[in-house]
Design an enzyme around this catalytic site. Structure first.
Site, short mmCIF file in Angstrom:
data_model
loop_
_atom_site.label_atom_id
_atom_site.label_comp_id
_atom_site.label_asym_id
_atom_site.label_seq_id
_atom_site.Cartn_x
_atom_site.Cartn_y
_atom_site.Cartn_z
CG ASN A 147 22.87 62.80 43.80
OD1 ASN A 147 23.73 63.33 43.10
ND2 ASN A 147 21.62 63.14 43.75
CD GLU A 245 20.23 72.11 36.68
OE1 GLU A 245 19.53 72.13 37.71
OE2 GLU A 245 19.90 72.67 35.63
CB CYS A 279 18.81 67.19 42.97
SG CYS A 279 18.67 66.44 41.36
CD GLU A 460 23.34 69.61 33.58
OE1 GLU A 460 23.02 69.46 34.76
OE2 GLU A 460 24.35 69.09 33.06
P1 NAD Z 1 28.95 69.24 46.73
O1 NAD Z 1 28.57 70.62 46.32
O2 NAD Z 1 29.53 69.03 48.06
O3 NAD Z 1 30.00 68.64 45.69
C1 NAD Z 1 29.73 68.58 44.32
C2 NAD Z 1 31.06 68.56 43.57
O4 NAD Z 1 31.70 69.82 43.72
C3 NAD Z 1 32.04 67.50 44.06
O5 NAD Z 1 32.71 66.93 42.95
C4 NAD Z 1 33.00 68.32 44.90
O6 NAD Z 1 34.28 67.74 45.02
C5 NAD Z 1 33.05 69.61 44.11
N1 NAD Z 1 33.51 70.77 44.88
C6 NAD Z 1 33.43 71.00 46.20
N2 NAD Z 1 33.97 72.20 46.51
C7 NAD Z 1 34.40 72.75 45.36
C8 NAD Z 1 35.02 73.99 45.01
N3 NAD Z 1 35.33 74.90 45.93
N4 NAD Z 1 35.30 74.23 43.71
C9 NAD Z 1 34.97 73.33 42.75
N5 NAD Z 1 34.39 72.14 43.03
C10 NAD Z 1 34.10 71.85 44.30
O7 NAD Z 1 27.64 68.35 46.50
P2 NAD Z 1 27.44 66.79 46.86
O8 NAD Z 1 27.34 66.67 48.34
O9 NAD Z 1 28.42 65.95 46.12
O10 NAD Z 1 25.99 66.50 46.21
C11 NAD Z 1 24.80 66.76 46.84
C12 NAD Z 1 24.16 68.03 46.29
O11 NAD Z 1 24.01 67.93 44.88
C13 NAD Z 1 22.75 68.26 46.82
O12 NAD Z 1 22.59 69.62 47.18
C14 NAD Z 1 21.86 67.94 45.63
O13 NAD Z 1 20.61 68.56 45.60
C15 NAD Z 1 22.71 68.37 44.49
N6 NAD Z 1 22.28 67.74 43.25
C16 NAD Z 1 21.64 68.51 42.31
C17 NAD Z 1 21.19 67.94 41.13
C18 NAD Z 1 20.51 68.77 40.09
O14 NAD Z 1 20.53 68.39 38.95
N7 NAD Z 1 19.89 69.87 40.44
C19 NAD Z 1 21.41 66.59 40.89
C20 NAD Z 1 22.07 65.83 41.86
C21 NAD Z 1 22.52 66.42 43.04
#
Ligand code: NAD
Length: 479
Positions: A147, A245, A279, A460
């Site tokens: 995102n 996060e 997020c 962070e």
């Molecule tokens: P996601 O958890 O599906 O993926 C995030 C990353 O993790 C991707 O690069 C993905 O390839 C990787 N990943 C997936 N499975 C993995 C595994 N088993 N081991 C290691 N890496 C793995 O999240 P998304 O759909 O890309 O993003 C949306 C989410 O991110 C929402 O829940 C949002 O709230 C959160 N988010 C949080 C913040 C924050 O700072 N708190 C900021 C932005 C987004």
């Protein structure tokens, strides 16, 4: 095909995948390599070999690299913003803003490389001095969501390098173009080979390999709660430091004494801009009885004026949902709120085309009223342009509702009362609290993060970033 960057070389992956524009599914941005677990381990090996070299670089060398990267990002905001809007779907002004932010973050951490402090204390024993210094962790892997495809990588890569770590960066599958563009800039920044590596690929394959390699000292992750918890288990099992996060279910309280136009602006901005895919997006509007009807009417009026369409077209306020899977999730939550008898006050319609006939993942901003805290729509993160209204009697009840969530990332209030604002700031259970400003939208020189299920580990950004990216050494010297 655009490749992975490992040990100073651009390499093909095990497959190439197309990157499709969510505003126009006919538009393929490019083909990008995907690595497998073996290639991910090669990247770790390259970073491991480079760790002593970059770990011993001077603060000036680190400053120069990060400052150069920041300057180039700032010089190319239009071009890179256009690419970001095209692959992720936030509007062009938002995307240009994000690239600008990434540039500012690199500049900030260039300065932080010069400001890493330690302590010098007298010992409790005579004739001894104690020094407390910070050293790099070694190899860190950085795993990011789709995102914020350039700002989140920037706020992990910049401090990691500033404090002397070598990096393996694994971006989200949906946004390889922004990641590749950033990696290409880093490849020309003067880093020694292997100090920065890019491996694109699937989370379950590449990401997982990067969280179980004994040569990795730290994992910084941003993404969903489900993935975060999996990574925490893997890191704990392999003795790797981690920082997570994750999601949010961020409330915005609107009190009777709020300035109505400020409240409407905070709600609409916070809930729907960037297609609600932040997020820190507002997802629950908690509104006291005296202003409820006026507030809802004014928000609906504003929503009728918002234009949904191609992220890069002038005048568009809300771009598409990022992909088909996220669209199905969003529509599932719209259906669940309807089934729970919430009132759909506006939107929630999937459109297959924008007004120029482009095929994309368009969704009109959805507002539900007459909702209750127990409804699924008020408990789980949607991650789309969907918000609910909950009624409250007074600030006390509003605060209880705001805190009634597993998450704790950002929490906001609109009020003109200093007493109410102070009470809110003291009692809101969130890492970031906002008064008369949207729940989304943070500065880059101060800590960013949450509590409860939203975050785990050190904060962070800002000077707090050194907590995660360094390890402390305590030295005793007898004179
Ligand atoms: P996601 O958890 O599906 O993926 C995030 C990353 O993790 C991707 O690069 C993905 O390839 C990787 N990943 C997936 N499975 C993995 C595994 N088993 N081991 C290691 N890496 C793995 O999240 P998304 O759909 O890309 O993003 C949306 C989410 O991110 C929402 O829940 C949002 O709230 C959160 N988010 C949080 C913040 C924050 O700072 N708190 C900021 C932005 C987004």
């Amino acid at each position: 095909m655009k490749g992975n960057y490992i040990g100073g070389q651009w390499l093909d992956g095990v497959r190439a995948v197309p990157n499709v524009n969510p505003s126009d599914l006919r538009d393929v941005i490019g083909e990008f390599a995907q690595a497998d677990a073996a290639q991910a381990r090669e990247a770790v090996a390259a970073a491991y070999a480079a760790a002593p070299v970059w770990g011993q670089s001077t603060p000036q060398q680190r400053f120069d690299v990060l400052d150069r990267v920041g300057a180039e990002l700032l010089a190319r905001t239009q071009e890179l913003g256009d690419l970001l809007a095209r692959e992720e779907g936030k509007t062009l002004p938002e995307a240009i803003g994000e690239v600008t932010r990434a540039g500012q973050i690199f500049k900030f951490f260039a300065g932080e490389a010069l400001r890493l402090r330690g302590d010098l204390l007298p010992s409790v024993r005579p004739g001894i001095t104690v020094e407390v210094t910070r050293e790099p962790l070694g190899v860190v892997t950085l795993i990011t969501p789709w995102n914020f495809p350039i700002a989140i990588p920037a706020w992990k890569i910049a401090p990691a390098l500033a404090f002397g770590n070598s990096v393996v960066f694994k971006p989200a599958e949906l946004v390889p173009a922004s990641a590749w563009a950033l990696a290409e800039i880093l490849s020309r920044s003067g880093l020694p080979s292997g100090a920065f590596n890019l491996v694109m690929g699937r989370g379950a394959e590449v990401g997982a390999a990067l969280t179980e390699d004994p040569r990795v000292a730290g994992v910084s992750f941003t993404g969903s709660q489900t993935t975060g918890r999996r990574i925490a288990q893997s890191c704990a099992a392999h003795g790797i430091k981690f920082q997570l996060e994750m999601g949010g279910k961020n409330p915005l309280i609107v009190l009777d004494d709020a300035d109505l136009s400020v409240a409407v602006n905070c709600a609409v901005q916070g809930a729907y801009y960037s297609t609600g895919q932040r997020c820190t997006a507002t997802s629950r509007l908690i509104v006291t009885d005296g202003i409820h009807d006026r507030f809802v009417a004014a928000v609906v009026e504003r929503l009728t004026q918002l234009k949904v369409g191609d992220a890069r077209s002038p005048g568009v306020d809300i771009g598409p949902v990022v992909d088909e899977r996220q669209l199905a999730i969003d529509m599932g939550y719209v259906a669940s709120a309807k089934a729970d008898a919430a009132t759909l006050a506006f939107g929630g319609e999937h459109r297959q085309h924008d007004d120029q006939g482009r095929p994309g993942f368009f969704l009109t901003p959805a507002l539900f009223t007459d909702t209750h805290a127990e409804m699924r729509i008020n408990r789980e993160e949607v991650f789309g342009p969907v918000a609910t209204v909950l009624r409250a009697r007074d600030l006390e009840q509003a605060l209880a509702l705001a805190n009634d969530t597993a998450f704790g990332l950002s929490s906001g209030i609109c009020t003109t009362s200093l007493r109410h604002a102070s009470q809110f700031k003291r009692h809101a259970q969130a890492g970031m609290v906002m008064v008369n400003t949207p729940t989304a939208g943070a500065d880059y020189h101060v800590p960013f993060g949450g509590r409860k299920a939203s975050s785990m580990g050190a904060r962070e950004q800002g000077s707090y970033a050194s907590e995660f990216y360094t390890t402390v050494k305590t030295a005793y010297t007898a004179a």
